[in-house]
Write a protein that holds these residues in place. Sequence first.
Motif, PDB file in Angstrom:
ATOM      1  N   LEU A 187     100.804  44.071   1.936  1.00 58.27           N
ATOM      2  CA  LEU A 187     101.244  44.061   3.336  1.00 58.27           C
ATOM      3  C   LEU A 187     101.515  42.645   3.825  1.00 58.27           C
ATOM      4  O   LEU A 187     102.453  42.415   4.594  1.00 58.27           O
ATOM      5  CB  LEU A 187     100.190  44.733   4.222  1.00 58.27           C
ATOM      6  N   GLU A 188     100.727  41.703   3.344  1.00 58.81           N
ATOM      7  CA  GLU A 188     100.946  40.313   3.740  1.00 58.81           C
ATOM      8  C   GLU A 188     102.265  39.802   3.199  1.00 58.81           C
ATOM      9  O   GLU A 188     102.987  39.061   3.864  1.00 58.81           O
ATOM     10  CB  GLU A 188      99.790  39.438   3.245  1.00 58.81           C
ATOM     11  N   MET A 189     102.615  40.217   1.970  1.00 55.43           N
ATOM     12  CA  MET A 189     103.904  39.841   1.409  1.00 55.43           C
ATOM     13  C   MET A 189     105.052  40.441   2.228  1.00 55.43           C
ATOM     14  O   MET A 189     106.078  39.791   2.456  1.00 55.43           O
ATOM     15  CB  MET A 189     104.009  40.320  -0.047  1.00 55.43           C
ATOM     16  N   LEU A 190     104.865  41.701   2.679  1.00 55.61           N
ATOM     17  CA  LEU A 190     105.907  42.365   3.470  1.00 55.61           C
ATOM     18  C   LEU A 190     106.044  41.747   4.857  1.00 55.61           C
ATOM     19  O   LEU A 190     107.157  41.592   5.376  1.00 55.61           O
ATOM     20  CB  LEU A 190     105.599  43.862   3.594  1.00 55.61           C
ATOM     21  N   LYS A 194     109.447  40.741  10.910  1.00 56.48           N
ATOM     22  CA  LYS A 194     108.802  40.390  12.172  1.00 56.48           C
ATOM     23  C   LYS A 194     108.164  41.615  12.810  1.00 56.48           C
ATOM     24  O   LYS A 194     107.092  41.525  13.429  1.00 56.48           O
ATOM     25  CB  LYS A 194     109.833  39.784  13.121  1.00 56.48           C
ATOM     26  N   MET A 195     108.790  42.781  12.671  1.00 60.51           N
ATOM     27  CA  MET A 195     108.249  44.009  13.231  1.00 60.51           C
ATOM     28  C   MET A 195     106.904  44.355  12.609  1.00 60.51           C
ATOM     29  O   MET A 195     105.959  44.741  13.308  1.00 60.51           O
ATOM     30  CB  MET A 195     109.246  45.163  13.011  1.00 60.51           C
ATOM     31  N   PHE A 244     100.794  44.720  12.468  1.00 61.67           N
ATOM     32  CA  PHE A 244      99.537  44.454  11.770  1.00 61.67           C
ATOM     33  C   PHE A 244      98.787  43.231  12.304  1.00 61.67           C
ATOM     34  O   PHE A 244      97.569  43.152  12.163  1.00 61.67           O
ATOM     35  CB  PHE A 244      99.788  44.281  10.270  1.00 61.67           C
ATOM     36  N   GLU A 245      99.490  42.268  12.875  1.00 55.35           N
ATOM     37  CA  GLU A 245      98.833  41.056  13.353  1.00 55.35           C
ATOM     38  C   GLU A 245      98.800  40.968  14.870  1.00 55.35           C
ATOM     39  O   GLU A 245      98.041  40.192  15.434  1.00 55.35           O
ATOM     40  CB  GLU A 245      99.540  39.816  12.780  1.00 55.35           C
ATOM     41  N   GLY A 246      99.638  41.765  15.526  1.00 53.55           N
ATOM     42  CA  GLY A 246      99.721  41.706  16.975  1.00 53.55           C
ATOM     43  C   GLY A 246     100.570  40.533  17.422  1.00 53.55           C
ATOM     44  O   GLY A 246     101.096  39.770  16.607  1.00 53.55           O
TER      45      GLY A 246
END
Length: 287
Positions: free
Chosen positions: A76-79, A84-85, A90-92
């Motif tokens: 998920l971090e790679m994606l 940006k969406m 995931f990060e807000g």
Amino acid sequence: MPDWLHILIRAFSALAALFVLTRILGKKQISELTFFQYVTGITLGDLAGDLSTNVEKNFFHGFLALMVWFLIPFLLEMLTLKSKMLRYWFEGKGTVLIKDGRILEDNLKKERFTGDELLEQLRSKSVFRVSDVEFAMLEPSGDLSILLKKEHQPLTANHLGIQLNNEKPSQTAIMDGVIQDEPLAAAGKSRGWLLCELEKLGMTKENVFLAQVDAYGELSVDLYDDKLKVPKPVQRRILLATLKKCEADLEIFALTTRQADAKLMYGKCAEELQQHLLKLTPILKSK
């Protein structure tokens, strides 16, 4: 195999796996976390703890669960690096709490932030009046970023129109009483220069816990014995005083000489030196 040995092996294996996985996930896992990183960190720690002590459970099953909780956040971090969406999901994203010196109460309620908590965050940034703040945003990590109004911002050399050179990091010349040759060479100094400077201060390298050379070639030392006072470096102030004396001498020569060409030359040199002094004084008086 005894239970204590079994737990020892499992704990060591879980610790090694957790260390490697955390290193791969990156420094974000030990910085101010987002919601997703917070959940991931807690779960990985809980799984590693259970994997270490619960000898009744299959070690491979626990390790498999640990890998799942590592791979999903990693992918998920790679994606999120490309979308940006997904980062918003995931990060807000940040929320503006203060704009033009006014608190946005709706945004405050949206983030479930009380007025007391906002004031506490402001005080932690050395801000004690809301009206002094031009803009404040609550970051996804939970930290409050603040931009003060221009009249309340600290005065800088740029405001005064003074141009300063980029500051270079200091090099550690002595650590624990041992001379560090590589940093010393990076500062453009030799062991002979270092020992000579220490001799001027009346000390030996064995008495020095830490010594650093700054970008201007000045040596600052910290001794093992904190009761002893170390003289402050004075090279810059001596240089400033010497330049001011040269300027004064040139002005005197310009006033006392009878030759027109010499008077003009001395006066021009004094003006040029004065202009250079205006730029150098903030640097030479910084200590």
